[in-house]
Write an enzyme that holds these catalytic residues in place. Structure first.
Site, PDB file in Angstrom:
ATOM      1  N   HIS A   1       0.843  -1.209   0.000  1.00  0.00           N
ATOM      2  CA  HIS A   1       0.000   0.000   0.000  1.00  0.00           C
ATOM      3  C   HIS A   1       0.878   1.260   0.000  1.00  0.00           C
ATOM      4  O   HIS A   1       0.639   2.196  -0.749  1.00  0.00           O
ATOM      5  CB  HIS A   1      -0.871   0.056   1.266  1.00  0.00           C
TER       6      HIS A   1
ATOM      7  N   ARG B   1      -2.064  -6.579  -8.083  1.00  0.00           N
ATOM      8  CA  ARG B   1      -0.936  -7.476  -7.933  1.00  0.00           C
ATOM      9  C   ARG B   1      -0.927  -8.491  -9.072  1.00  0.00           C
ATOM     10  O   ARG B   1      -0.038  -8.514  -9.884  1.00  0.00           O
ATOM     11  CB  ARG B   1      -0.997  -8.193  -6.576  1.00  0.00           C
TER      12      ARG B   1
END
Ligand code: ADP
Length: 164
Positions: A17, A90
């Site tokens: 993050h 991802r």
């Protein structure tokens, strides 16, 4: 002025993050990180804790502000005048979910665009649920989350064990 939102649960905030925040903060003039609260979800850290962790971690960035919001994210975007929403991806599996979410948000407010940012390869396998599982089993999470988060997670897990 280019303003972007970065919404998420951040339960807990991870290095993945923070890497996204670091990268977008050099592209956009202003970033609003939005700590989302979904009453249907069970969180390890409550909204106030996630907000406080994120605020502390984002302190080094003077163009990043952290907010809490428990309604539609497009409503928050409209409220603060942001037209861009950043989502990190991802793997392909993330993309499927994120793509669907972006379609839903587009249907709710066509003025707001979702921009996908691929993760840095170092953070490819960082998933909040796996980090929590590893922490519960006393695994080493020091390379996955900021030090403050590792400490807080350990304490939360410890006090949960005592409470049993
Ligand atoms: P949500 O419940 O909204 O998916 P998360 O906290 O899990 O909230 O994720 C917030 C955003 O950060 C999502 O766009 C997610 O894909 C992205 N993200 C999570 N982990 C990583 C990572 N390791 N690298 C890049 N982006 C990530």
């Amino acid at each position: 002025m280019l303003k972007a939102l970065f919404p998420g649960s951040f339960d807990p905030p991870s290095n993945g993050h923070m890497n996204i925040i670091h990268r977008v903060s050099s592209i956009y003039d202003e970033i609003d990180v939005v700590v989302a609260t979904n009453p249907e979800k069970h969180y390890t850290f409550d909204a106030a804790q996630r907000l406080e962790l994120m605020r502390t971690l984002c302190e080094p960035y003077n163009n990043v502000q952290v907010h809490q919001w428990d309604r539609l994210i497009v409503e928050f975007a409209e409220k603060v005048g942001a037209r861009v929403m950043i989502r990190g991806v991802r793997a392909l599996s993330d993309f499927e979910y994120e793509f669907e979410l972006s379609m839903i948000n587009k249907g709710l407010n066509p003025r707001i665009e979702t921009i996908f940012m691929p993760t840095d390869s170092k953070y490819f396998v960082l998933r909040s649920s796996a980090i929590k599982e590893l922490a519960r089993l006393d695994g080493d999470i020091s390379r996955m989350v900021p030090e403050l988060v590792a400490e807080r997670l350990k304490n939360t897990i410890k006090s949960g064990r005592k409470g049993r």
